[in-house]
Design a protein around this motif. Structure first.
Motif, PDB file in Angstrom:
ATOM      1  N   THR A  52       0.873  -1.123   0.079  1.00 36.55           N
ATOM      2  CA  THR A  52      -0.032  -0.302  -0.185  1.00 36.55           C
ATOM      3  C   THR A  52       0.786   1.099  -0.037  1.00 36.55           C
ATOM      4  OG1 THR A  52      -0.206  -0.178   2.365  1.00 36.55           O
ATOM      5  CG2 THR A  52      -1.741  -0.947   1.143  1.00 36.55           C
ATOM      6  N   HIS A  53       1.975   1.167   0.663  1.00 36.71           N
ATOM      7  CA  HIS A  53       2.775   2.592   0.596  1.00 36.71           C
ATOM      8  C   HIS A  53       4.184   2.256   1.094  1.00 36.71           C
ATOM      9  CE1 HIS A  53       1.565   2.105   4.790  1.00 36.71           C
ATOM     10  NE2 HIS A  53       2.500   3.005   5.248  1.00 36.71           N
ATOM     11  N   HIS A  54       5.203   2.973   1.187  1.00 37.83           N
ATOM     12  CA  HIS A  54       6.552   2.675   1.122  1.00 37.83           C
ATOM     13  C   HIS A  54       7.292   2.485   2.519  1.00 37.83           C
ATOM     14  CE1 HIS A  54       6.833   7.177   1.748  1.00 37.83           C
ATOM     15  NE2 HIS A  54       7.943   6.740   2.331  1.00 37.83           N
ATOM     16  N   HIS A  55       6.330   2.791   3.474  1.00 37.62           N
ATOM     17  CA  HIS A  55       6.924   2.717   4.971  1.00 37.62           C
ATOM     18  C   HIS A  55       7.703   1.108   5.206  1.00 37.62           C
ATOM     19  CE1 HIS A  55       4.815   6.395   6.669  1.00 37.62           C
ATOM     20  NE2 HIS A  55       5.834   6.477   5.887  1.00 37.62           N
ATOM     21  N   SER A  56       8.564   1.263   5.950  1.00 34.69           N
ATOM     22  CA  SER A  56       9.307  -0.195   6.139  1.00 34.69           C
ATOM     23  C   SER A  56       8.512  -1.366   6.868  1.00 34.69           C
ATOM     24  CB  SER A  56      10.670  -0.061   6.656  1.00 34.69           C
ATOM     25  OG  SER A  56      10.452   0.453   8.319  1.00 34.69           O
ATOM     26  N   ALA A 109      -2.339  10.631   1.462  1.00 33.94           N
ATOM     27  CA  ALA A 109      -2.728  11.268   2.876  1.00 33.94           C
ATOM     28  C   ALA A 109      -1.740  10.952   4.142  1.00 33.94           C
ATOM     29  CB  ALA A 109      -3.791  10.878   3.300  1.00 33.94           C
ATOM     30  N   HIS A 110      -1.450   9.731   4.400  1.00 33.60           N
ATOM     31  CA  HIS A 110      -0.629   9.283   5.135  1.00 33.60           C
ATOM     32  C   HIS A 110       0.690   9.289   4.911  1.00 33.60           C
ATOM     33  CE1 HIS A 110       1.134   6.416   8.307  1.00 33.60           C
ATOM     34  NE2 HIS A 110       1.617   5.778   7.304  1.00 33.60           N
ATOM     35  N   THR A 111       0.953   8.815   3.523  1.00 38.21           N
ATOM     36  CA  THR A 111       2.075   9.381   2.585  1.00 38.21           C
ATOM     37  C   THR A 111       1.547   9.656   1.263  1.00 38.21           C
ATOM     38  OG1 THR A 111       2.092   6.955   1.658  1.00 38.21           O
ATOM     39  CG2 THR A 111       3.586   7.334   3.846  1.00 38.21           C
ATOM     40  N   GLY A 132      -4.482  -0.099   4.224  1.00 38.10           N
ATOM     41  CA  GLY A 132      -3.130   0.279   4.824  1.00 38.10           C
ATOM     42  C   GLY A 132      -3.130   1.087   6.106  1.00 38.10           C
ATOM     43  N   ASP A 133      -2.446   2.225   5.933  1.00 39.89           N
ATOM     44  CA  ASP A 133      -2.327   3.230   7.334  1.00 39.89           C
ATOM     45  C   ASP A 133      -3.267   4.182   6.878  1.00 39.89           C
ATOM     46  OD1 ASP A 133      -0.872   1.329   8.450  1.00 39.89           O
ATOM     47  OD2 ASP A 133       0.952   2.614   8.300  1.00 39.89           O
ATOM     48  N   THR A 134      -4.249   4.094   5.772  1.00 42.32           N
ATOM     49  CA  THR A 134      -5.048   5.401   5.738  1.00 42.32           C
ATOM     50  C   THR A 134      -6.257   5.581   6.674  1.00 42.32           C
ATOM     51  OG1 THR A 134      -4.656   4.986   3.450  1.00 42.32           O
ATOM     52  CG2 THR A 134      -6.518   6.600   4.144  1.00 42.32           C
TER      53      THR A 134
HETATM   54 ZN   LIG Z   1       2.849   3.777   7.318  1.00 40.62          ZN
END
Ligand SMILES: [Zn+2]
Length: 259
Positions: A52-56, A109-111, A132-134
């Motif tokens: 969903t996004h690039h966070h590790s 938003a989050h990223t 994801g983290d949305t």
């Molecule tokens: Zn995240």
């Protein structure tokens, strides 16, 4: 036969495992070991990975999982930030995943690279959203890169999905989010009911997720900027008039960051 499993990882992450009984897909495998364990226990073939996004804590396990499955597709946002992505996706793209039709929702938003995956409902099951983290149970993700306006847009898109949609969030933050939600909207009876239900689940070692969009619409303050009580709370917190849904969401996010 659908299997949708939140696989606990790190302290409060969930890697989502999706399976048709033979093939399996992993969403946001931040680490490989718990995902592998799930695949082995259920004798499933890893068929694809969705990011969903690039966070590790969402991509950290991808490389290790590819080691034994080098040919499987890795779906993810079409930015260069995630080196392992082989199927870059952007808002509006649709693709097939086993028996499911998937629509990609761009939700910066989050990223800024954040995407969500919506699996359309079929005769056997409701729709599924990997957000994801949305969005979290009774809350939403911090704005590391995006603006309150973008968060408002993202949440508005989620609100258009069918209410029975299963909301697959990437962290177990529901209880702490409910504490905040009750502060913001103390007169919402559904919050007290949910608090009790979710507390029971956690005490039994069970996840509070997936929730449904209907539950979030009733209890998640970030989906409820139209609530008069939330509007009054936001005004008190900001010590000024807070006009409009976007400004209320911005105030709630700032409040939660300091809660
Ligand atoms: Zn995240």
């Amino acid at each position: 036969m659908l299997d949708l499993t939140p696989i606990p990882s790190f302290t409060d992450n969930y890697i989502w495992g999706l399976s048709d009984g033979q093939q399996a897909w992993l969403i946001d495998p931040g680490e490989a070991a718990p995902a592998r364990q799930w695949l082995q226990t259920h004798k499933l073939d890893l068929t694809g990975i969705l990011i969903t996004h690039h966070h590790s804590d969402h991509i950290g396990g991808v490389q290790a999982l590819l080691h034994h499955n080098p040919k499987i597709p890795v779906y993810g946002p079409d930015t260069s930030k995630i080196k392992t992505v082989t199927v870059p996706l952007k808002d509006g793209t649709e693709f097939n995943l086993g028996p499911w039709r998937v629509a990609v929702l761009g939700v910066p938003a989050h990223t800024l690279d954040h995407i969500a995956y919506y699996l359309a409902p079929n005769a056997e099951q409701p729709g599924i959203l990997f957000c994801g983290d949305t969005l979290f149970g009774a809350g939403c993700g911090r704005l590391f890169e995006g603006s309150p306006k973008q968060l408002h847009q993202a949440l508005k898109r989620f609100k258009t999905l069918p209410p029975e949609t299963l909301m697959c969030c990437a962290h177990e933050y529901t209880l702490s989010n409910l504490a905040f939600a009750q502060q913001v909207e103390p007169g919402n009876r559904k919050l007290q009911e949910r608090q009790q239900q979710e507390q029971c689940k956690r005490e039994a070692g069970l996840p509070t997720l997936p929730s449904t969009l209907a539950v979030e619409l009733a209890t998640n303050p970030f989906l409820r900027p139209h609530s008069p009580e939330i509007q009054v709370s936001a005004k008190h917190y900001a010590k000024a008039d807070v006009i409009g849904e976007e400004a209320i969401i911005a105030t709630l996010r700032q409040w939660k960051d300091n809660f």
